[in-house]
Design a protein around this motif. Sequence first.
Motif, PDB file in Angstrom:
ATOM      1  N   UNK A   1      13.337   0.754  25.116  1.00  0.00           N
ATOM      2  CA  UNK A   1      12.662   2.054  25.079  1.00  0.00           C
ATOM      3  C   UNK A   1      12.811   2.759  26.423  1.00  0.00           C
ATOM      4  N   UNK A   2      12.918   4.066  26.366  1.00  0.00           N
ATOM      5  CA  UNK A   2      13.029   4.843  27.602  1.00  0.00           C
ATOM      6  C   UNK A   2      11.667   5.112  28.225  1.00  0.00           C
ATOM      7  N   UNK A   3      10.614   4.962  27.426  1.00  0.00           N
ATOM      8  CA  UNK A   3       9.255   5.198  27.898  1.00  0.00           C
ATOM      9  C   UNK A   3       8.349   4.168  27.247  1.00  0.00           C
ATOM     10  N   UNK A   4       7.108   4.110  27.698  1.00  0.00           N
ATOM     11  CA  UNK A   4       6.140   3.195  27.109  1.00  0.00           C
ATOM     12  C   UNK A   4       5.960   3.521  25.623  1.00  0.00           C
ATOM     13  N   UNK A   5       5.632   2.502  24.831  1.00  0.00           N
ATOM     14  CA  UNK A   5       5.470   2.663  23.390  1.00  0.00           C
ATOM     15  C   UNK A   5       4.037   2.339  22.979  1.00  0.00           C
ATOM     16  N   UNK A   6       3.562   3.045  21.959  1.00  0.00           N
ATOM     17  CA  UNK A   6       2.256   2.726  21.387  1.00  0.00           C
ATOM     18  C   UNK A   6       2.415   1.560  20.414  1.00  0.00           C
ATOM     19  N   UNK A   7       1.295   0.940  20.048  1.00  0.00           N
ATOM     20  CA  UNK A   7       1.352  -0.142  19.066  1.00  0.00           C
ATOM     21  C   UNK A   7       1.939   0.371  17.755  1.00  0.00           C
ATOM     22  N   UNK A   8       1.622   1.601  17.400  1.00  0.00           N
ATOM     23  CA  UNK A   8       2.159   2.175  16.160  1.00  0.00           C
ATOM     24  C   UNK A   8       3.678   2.263  16.221  1.00  0.00           C
ATOM     25  N   UNK A   9       4.225   2.704  17.352  1.00  0.00           N
ATOM     26  CA  UNK A   9       5.678   2.786  17.505  1.00  0.00           C
ATOM     27  C   UNK A   9       6.319   1.405  17.472  1.00  0.00           C
ATOM     28  N   UNK A  10       5.676   0.455  18.122  1.00  0.00           N
ATOM     29  CA  UNK A  10       6.186  -0.921  18.118  1.00  0.00           C
ATOM     30  C   UNK A  10       6.149  -1.467  16.691  1.00  0.00           C
ATOM     31  N   UNK A  11       5.015  -1.277  16.025  1.00  0.00           N
ATOM     32  CA  UNK A  11       4.857  -1.781  14.661  1.00  0.00           C
ATOM     33  C   UNK A  11       5.876  -1.166  13.723  1.00  0.00           C
ATOM     34  N   UNK A  12       6.077   0.137  13.789  1.00  0.00           N
ATOM     35  CA  UNK A  12       7.034   0.810  12.900  1.00  0.00           C
ATOM     36  C   UNK A  12       8.445   0.270  13.107  1.00  0.00           C
ATOM     37  N   UNK A  13       8.834   0.079  14.354  1.00  0.00           N
ATOM     38  CA  UNK A  13      10.178  -0.433  14.634  1.00  0.00           C
ATOM     39  C   UNK A  13      10.333  -1.868  14.134  1.00  0.00           C
ATOM     40  N   UNK A  14       9.337  -2.692  14.365  1.00  0.00           N
ATOM     41  CA  UNK A  14       9.428  -4.091  13.962  1.00  0.00           C
ATOM     42  C   UNK A  14       9.195  -4.278  12.464  1.00  0.00           C
ATOM     43  N   UNK A  15       8.496  -3.354  11.854  1.00  0.00           N
ATOM     44  CA  UNK A  15       8.335  -3.435  10.397  1.00  0.00           C
ATOM     45  C   UNK A  15       9.670  -3.131   9.716  1.00  0.00           C
ATOM     46  N   UNK A  16      10.407  -2.163  10.271  1.00  0.00           N
ATOM     47  CA  UNK A  16      11.732  -1.844   9.719  1.00  0.00           C
ATOM     48  C   UNK A  16      12.708  -2.998   9.916  1.00  0.00           C
ATOM     49  N   UNK A  17      12.734  -3.555  11.131  1.00  0.00           N
ATOM     50  CA  UNK A  17      13.733  -4.578  11.432  1.00  0.00           C
ATOM     51  C   UNK A  17      13.311  -5.988  11.024  1.00  0.00           C
ATOM     52  N   UNK A  18      12.019  -6.281  11.039  1.00  0.00           N
ATOM     53  CA  UNK A  18      11.541  -7.647  10.787  1.00  0.00           C
ATOM     54  C   UNK A  18      10.593  -7.770   9.599  1.00  0.00           C
ATOM     55  N   UNK A  19      10.040  -6.637   9.151  1.00  0.00           N
ATOM     56  CA  UNK A  19       9.083  -6.688   8.050  1.00  0.00           C
ATOM     57  C   UNK A  19       7.704  -7.171   8.476  1.00  0.00           C
ATOM     58  N   UNK A  20       7.391  -7.091   9.775  1.00  0.00           N
ATOM     59  CA  UNK A  20       6.121  -7.587  10.284  1.00  0.00           C
ATOM     60  C   UNK A  20       4.990  -6.606  10.004  1.00  0.00           C
ATOM     61  N   UNK A  21       3.837  -7.148   9.701  1.00  0.00           N
ATOM     62  CA  UNK A  21       2.633  -6.355   9.445  1.00  0.00           C
ATOM     63  C   UNK A  21       1.979  -5.954  10.769  1.00  0.00           C
ATOM     64  N   UNK A  22       1.078  -4.977  10.686  1.00  0.00           N
ATOM     65  CA  UNK A  22       0.401  -4.459  11.874  1.00  0.00           C
ATOM     66  C   UNK A  22      -0.359  -5.547  12.615  1.00  0.00           C
ATOM     67  N   UNK A  23      -1.022  -6.444  11.892  1.00  0.00           N
ATOM     68  CA  UNK A  23      -1.805  -7.491  12.559  1.00  0.00           C
ATOM     69  C   UNK A  23      -0.910  -8.430  13.367  1.00  0.00           C
ATOM     70  N   UNK A  24       0.268  -8.710  12.854  1.00  0.00           N
ATOM     71  CA  UNK A  24       1.215  -9.568  13.573  1.00  0.00           C
ATOM     72  C   UNK A  24       1.626  -8.914  14.879  1.00  0.00           C
ATOM     73  N   UNK A  25       1.978  -7.637  14.809  1.00  0.00           N
ATOM     74  CA  UNK A  25       2.418  -6.915  16.013  1.00  0.00           C
ATOM     75  C   UNK A  25       1.281  -6.829  17.025  1.00  0.00           C
ATOM     76  N   UNK A  26       0.068  -6.532  16.577  1.00  0.00           N
ATOM     77  CA  UNK A  26      -1.073  -6.450  17.498  1.00  0.00           C
ATOM     78  C   UNK A  26      -1.314  -7.794  18.183  1.00  0.00           C
TER      79      UNK A  26
END
Length: 125
Positions: A23-48
Amino acid sequence: MNLSLADKISDSELEVMKLLWQAEDALSVTEIREALQRSRGWEATTVKTLVSRLLSKGVIRQEKRKVFYYSPLITEQEYNAWATDSLIRRLYNGSAKDLVAALVHSEGLSAADLDELRAMFRVED
């Protein structure tokens, strides 16, 4: 920068770190979750949970804006150097030569790789 805790970064946590490093800048949990949900299928609780663990290990920081944003406290290069050193210490008793020998014997290096390494280490007389 806390590389002493880097050995405790799990493979899943490393996926979060890779995302933050790219990332070029800091990311919110929502941005992290969205990216990892697309690539890994992870749920919000997992990312948090992963983000919380990385915070407690001191390898990422959080910054309060409207929501919390996260960024790495160690660089990818620092982590890779530490991980390589750790691998060499654990598996090859601190001998980088033994690591390279294992790669050569396991056919982990192509002929082109070997030529490139020879050129890197060629000493001019």
